[in-house]
Design an enzyme around this catalytic site. Sequence first.
Site, PDB file in Angstrom:
ATOM      1  N   GLN A  73      59.098  65.504  27.921  1.00 27.57           N
ATOM      2  CA  GLN A  73      58.886  66.925  28.227  1.00 27.57           C
ATOM      3  C   GLN A  73      59.937  67.400  29.223  1.00 27.57           C
ATOM      4  OE1 GLN A  73      55.787  68.663  30.777  1.00 27.57           O
ATOM      5  NE2 GLN A  73      55.178  69.861  28.993  1.00 27.57           N
ATOM      6  N   CYS A 103      53.307  74.965  33.312  1.00 21.86           N
ATOM      7  CA  CYS A 103      53.093  74.500  34.683  1.00 21.86           C
ATOM      8  C   CYS A 103      53.134  75.682  35.651  1.00 21.86           C
ATOM      9  CB  CYS A 103      54.157  73.480  35.062  1.00 21.86           C
ATOM     10  SG  CYS A 103      53.897  72.873  36.726  1.00 21.86           S
TER      11      CYS A 103
HETATM   12  C1  LIG Z   1      48.122  65.206  37.722  1.00 25.81           C
HETATM   13  C2  LIG Z   1      48.501  66.160  36.615  1.00 25.81           C
HETATM   14  C3  LIG Z   1      49.848  66.394  36.361  1.00 25.81           C
HETATM   15  C4  LIG Z   1      50.233  67.256  35.318  1.00 25.81           C
HETATM   16  N1  LIG Z   1      51.572  67.388  35.019  1.00 25.81           N
HETATM   17  C5  LIG Z   1      51.944  68.116  33.914  1.00 25.81           C
HETATM   18  C6  LIG Z   1      53.291  68.140  33.461  1.00 25.81           C
HETATM   19  O1  LIG Z   1      54.178  67.484  33.999  1.00 25.81           O
HETATM   20  N2  LIG Z   1      53.574  68.913  32.360  1.00 25.81           N
HETATM   21  C7  LIG Z   1      52.607  69.631  31.705  1.00 25.81           C
HETATM   22  O2  LIG Z   1      52.911  70.298  30.702  1.00 25.81           O
HETATM   23  N3  LIG Z   1      51.334  69.602  32.102  1.00 25.81           N
HETATM   24  C8  LIG Z   1      50.975  68.862  33.171  1.00 25.81           C
HETATM   25  N4  LIG Z   1      49.652  68.770  33.516  1.00 25.81           N
HETATM   26  C9  LIG Z   1      48.650  69.461  32.693  1.00 25.81           C
HETATM   27  C10 LIG Z   1      48.153  68.539  31.585  1.00 25.81           C
HETATM   28  O3  LIG Z   1      49.187  68.184  30.699  1.00 25.81           O
HETATM   29  C11 LIG Z   1      47.018  69.210  30.783  1.00 25.81           C
HETATM   30  O4  LIG Z   1      47.535  70.364  30.166  1.00 25.81           O
HETATM   31  C12 LIG Z   1      45.835  69.611  31.685  1.00 25.81           C
HETATM   32  O5  LIG Z   1      45.496  68.580  32.591  1.00 25.81           O
HETATM   33  C13 LIG Z   1      44.611  69.953  30.826  1.00 25.81           C
HETATM   34  O6  LIG Z   1      44.184  68.837  30.069  1.00 25.81           O
HETATM   35  P1  LIG Z   1      42.912  67.925  30.520  1.00 25.81           P
HETATM   36  O7  LIG Z   1      41.774  68.879  30.810  1.00 25.81           O
HETATM   37  O8  LIG Z   1      42.639  67.035  29.338  1.00 25.81           O
HETATM   38  O9  LIG Z   1      43.337  67.190  31.761  1.00 25.81           O
HETATM   39  C14 LIG Z   1      49.251  67.922  34.547  1.00 25.81           C
HETATM   40  C15 LIG Z   1      47.899  67.679  34.818  1.00 25.81           C
HETATM   41  C16 LIG Z   1      47.527  66.793  35.827  1.00 25.81           C
HETATM   42  C17 LIG Z   1      46.058  66.521  36.060  1.00 25.81           C
END
Ligand SMILES: Cc1cc2nc3c(=O)[nH]c(=O)nc-3n(C[C@H](O)[C@H](O)[C@H](O)COP(=O)(O)O)c2cc1C
Length: 332
Positions: A73, A103
């Site tokens: 990514q 983000c």
């Molecule tokens: C610790 C952490 C770091 C994340 N870093 C990124 C990232 O680098 N790029 C991105 O697109 N989303 C990032 N996200 C968002 C996740 O990819 C995802 O969209 C979000 O957590 C929702 O999914 P979930 O409810 O299954 O956790 C991050 C989420 C968390 C918890």
Amino acid sequence: MGGGCSGVCMALIGPIHVAPMMEVTDRWFRQVHRLWAPGVVQWTEMVVGHAVLHGDRHRVIGFDPSEHPVVVQLGGDDPAVLAQAARIVEDAGYDEINLNVGCPSSRVRAGAFGAILMRRPDRVARVVEAMRSAVSIPVHVKHRIGVDELDAYEDMLRFVDTVASAGCDTFYVHARKAWLQGLSPKENRTVPPLRHDEVHRLKAERPHLTIVTNGGITTDDAVDAHLAEVDGVMIGRAAADDPWWMASLSQRILRMPGPATRLDAIEVVRPVIARAVAEGRPPHAVTRHLVHLFANQPGTRRWRRALSEHRHDPDGGLDAAVAELHAAMEAA
Ligand SMILES: Cc1cc2nc3c(=O)[nH]c(=O)nc-3n(C[C@H](O)[C@H](O)[C@H](O)COP(=O)(O)O)c2cc1C
């Protein structure tokens, strides 16, 4: 699965993805999860385009061949920089490239990329076009359903249609909007409500696009319900908090079994620890990703504590933690 997506589904690298997570989905996480959940697609943490161009390549985009299929990514908003970065990551061997349009952190906002780009679909289209013409591997976008007041379904549709007109046919959608002011990145993953129905509607109205939904997916029932509506699911925090669940999805849905038991799962990661140490990394760079292997199981607290207390052991605390686990089981 993915009603009405015949043909397009073939282009999808896989229907189950671990979401990109900064400081979580590093190369050691990905190698461990590849062994446990062989069919699940792994993603890197977001890497800023400039870092690919000017940073230490091994540190920034290095990965182990065992990680395939793996998506890198990228973050940024400059078509020329991202086209160059795309060429470099393609040469490095990544399977696909994703652009971060989701983000909301202030650091990313200051760079005018991430979720704020949802306000600039034309710019995202230009970036995608530049990246696509630089490489032959797939290029796609991960985005929110909206930002700030720009959060109607029609706004998202306009964004998707604009980016699709630049040749992007796959969209990973975090099914909650982001507030760019007033909420921290963490709150932006919990406070705005999930609106998966809008992602389902997007697939229904744009059946030729490959649509993967993301956000708050934590159960088998939820996975099955989403896969009946869209082409794939992306799982973030639940994959880190309960990695054995991802192993079970790889087995149940993809028919690709990994280790038969959690105890077997411990043994298969020992070569990964050896690789990390050979690269000069501490063993707990790997074993930190094992902390939740026994989530919701008897002995999980003792397992976690032993891994933490013995993390500087040559095996990252594995033997000590296994001993604690057996002791806890015998005591139960
Ligand atoms: C610790 C952490 C770091 C994340 N870093 C990124 C990232 O680098 N790029 C991105 O697109 N989303 C990032 N996200 C968002 C996740 O990819 C995802 O969209 C979000 O957590 C929702 O999914 P979930 O409810 O299954 O956790 C991050 C989420 C968390 C918890």
